[in-house]
Design an enzyme around this catalytic site. Structure first.
Site, PDB file in Angstrom:
ATOM      1  CD  GLU A 152      -2.722   1.162   2.737  1.00  0.00           C
ATOM      2  OE1 GLU A 152      -2.499   0.358   3.661  1.00  0.00           O
ATOM      3  OE2 GLU A 152      -3.982   1.609   2.602  1.00  0.00           O
ATOM      4  CD  GLU A 246      -7.037   1.333   6.539  1.00  0.00           C
ATOM      5  OE1 GLU A 246      -6.506   0.501   6.921  1.00  0.00           O
ATOM      6  OE2 GLU A 246      -6.938   2.225   5.638  1.00  0.00           O
TER       7      GLU A 246
HETATM    8  C1  LER Z   1      -3.163   0.922   6.475  1.00  0.00           C
HETATM    9  O1  LER Z   1      -4.339   0.247   5.346  1.00  0.00           O
HETATM   10  C2  LER Z   1      -3.139   2.353   6.297  1.00  0.00           C
HETATM   11  O2  LER Z   1      -4.044   2.823   5.196  1.00  0.00           O
HETATM   12  C3  LER Z   1      -2.434   3.005   6.629  1.00  0.00           C
HETATM   13  O3  LER Z   1      -2.833   4.411   7.130  1.00  0.00           O
HETATM   14  C4  LER Z   1      -1.780   2.532   8.144  1.00  0.00           C
HETATM   15  O4  LER Z   1      -0.934   3.111   8.664  1.00  0.00           O
HETATM   16 MN    MN Z   2      -5.485   1.823   4.048  1.00  0.00          MN
END
Ligand code: LER
Ligand code: MN
Length: 270
Positions: A152, A246
């Site tokens: 990510e 999220e």
């Molecule tokens: C985790 O998916 C994320 O987006 C981060 O900000 C974790 O620190």
């Molecule tokens: Mn994330």
């Protein structure tokens, strides 16, 4: 659109793990609001039972679309780019230990903050070399089990390593493994990408998973990200995976999860 929301299986400091703990009760609530899946943040797979997870998910007809791992950094400071070789080794072994669960649920393993932050006195290139080495080892081990890793890109306030899709694609080139791709998160993209849509198109079939939060990291609809445009662009790449919420549990987790689905479903994309 297949929608999920993040749930941490244990207590965690990470603020945007929308739900924390109370697995069975939270899974029941999440299913009741109309979600199709629940993304689990798991610090250490040793702490969870695959059979129990399967039973809880099956009881509510939910899929596990991806497994988050960042709490191994958040709670234990394990990192692929530590100056200490024993910490790097522990991080690699922890990330490989997710493979059996990931294979069982056919869920990609997320690599977020486990990459760490370049420690004081260590050059950026040294961190990148450690990162590439760790990722090659993990990807090779996972390939044998048919498991994929999704790295990510994160915004500059969280790490100095891999902020954009372009950074991620360079890393993919260096790692050279077909089971290594990207997780894109609209919160980070809104900070780092010149154009969210152009970056989604650039990542194309390397998008293994997708996180949604609005510009303020609240639920989609609470800020200024254009989700219709971003999600239409995502599906135009041929993406068939989940769109996973999220976001901060604000004003509280239940309200945020319900507001998110009430906003995203009527967009009626895909
Ligand atoms: C985790 O998916 C994320 O987006 C981060 O900000 C974790 O620190
Ligand atoms: Mn994330």
């Amino acid at each position: 659109m297949k929608l999920s929301v993040v749930l941490s299986t244990h207590a965690a400091k990470f603020e945007a793990a929308t739900f924390k703990g109370d697995l069975a009760a939270n899974v029941a609530r999440i299913a009741g609001w109309g979600y199709d899946g629940v993304e689990l943040a798991i610090r250490d797979p040793k702490l969870v039972s695959g059979d129990e997870l399967a039973a809880v998910l099956d009881a509510h007809g939910l899929t596990l679309p991806a497994i988050g791992t960042g709490q191994a950094w958040g709670e234990e400071r394990l990192s692929f780019t530590s100056a200490d070789p024993t910490i790097r080794r522990a991080a690699i072994e922890r990330i490989k230990s997710h493979i059996p669960l990931a294979a069982r649920f056919n869920a990609p393993v997320i690599l977020g903050l486990i990459r760490g932050i370049t420690p004081a006195g260590q050059g950026h290139e040294t961190s990148m070399a450690y990162l590439v080495e760790a990722l090659r080892e993990c990807a090779a081990t996972a390939a044998a089990a048919g498991v994929r890793y999704a790295l990510e890109p994160l915004n500059r306030y969280e790490t100095d390593l891999i902020h954009t899709v372009a950074d991620g694609l360079d890393l993919i080139e260096r790692v050279g493994a077909s089971n290594f791709g990207l997780l894109l998160d609209t919160f980070h993209m809104n900070i780092e990408e010149p154009s969210i849509e152009a970056s989604i198109r650039l990542a194309g079939d390397r998008i293994f998973h997708f996180h949604v939060a609005d510009s303020n990291r609240w639920y989609p609809g609470a800020g200024h990200v254009d989700f219709r445009s971003a999600l239409e662009t995502l599906y135009a790449t041929g993406y068939t995976g989940f769109v996973s919420g999220e976001f901060l549990p604000k004003p509280d987790a239940a309200t945020a999860a319900q507001k998110a689905i009430a906003y995203l479903r009527p967009l009626d994309i895909r």
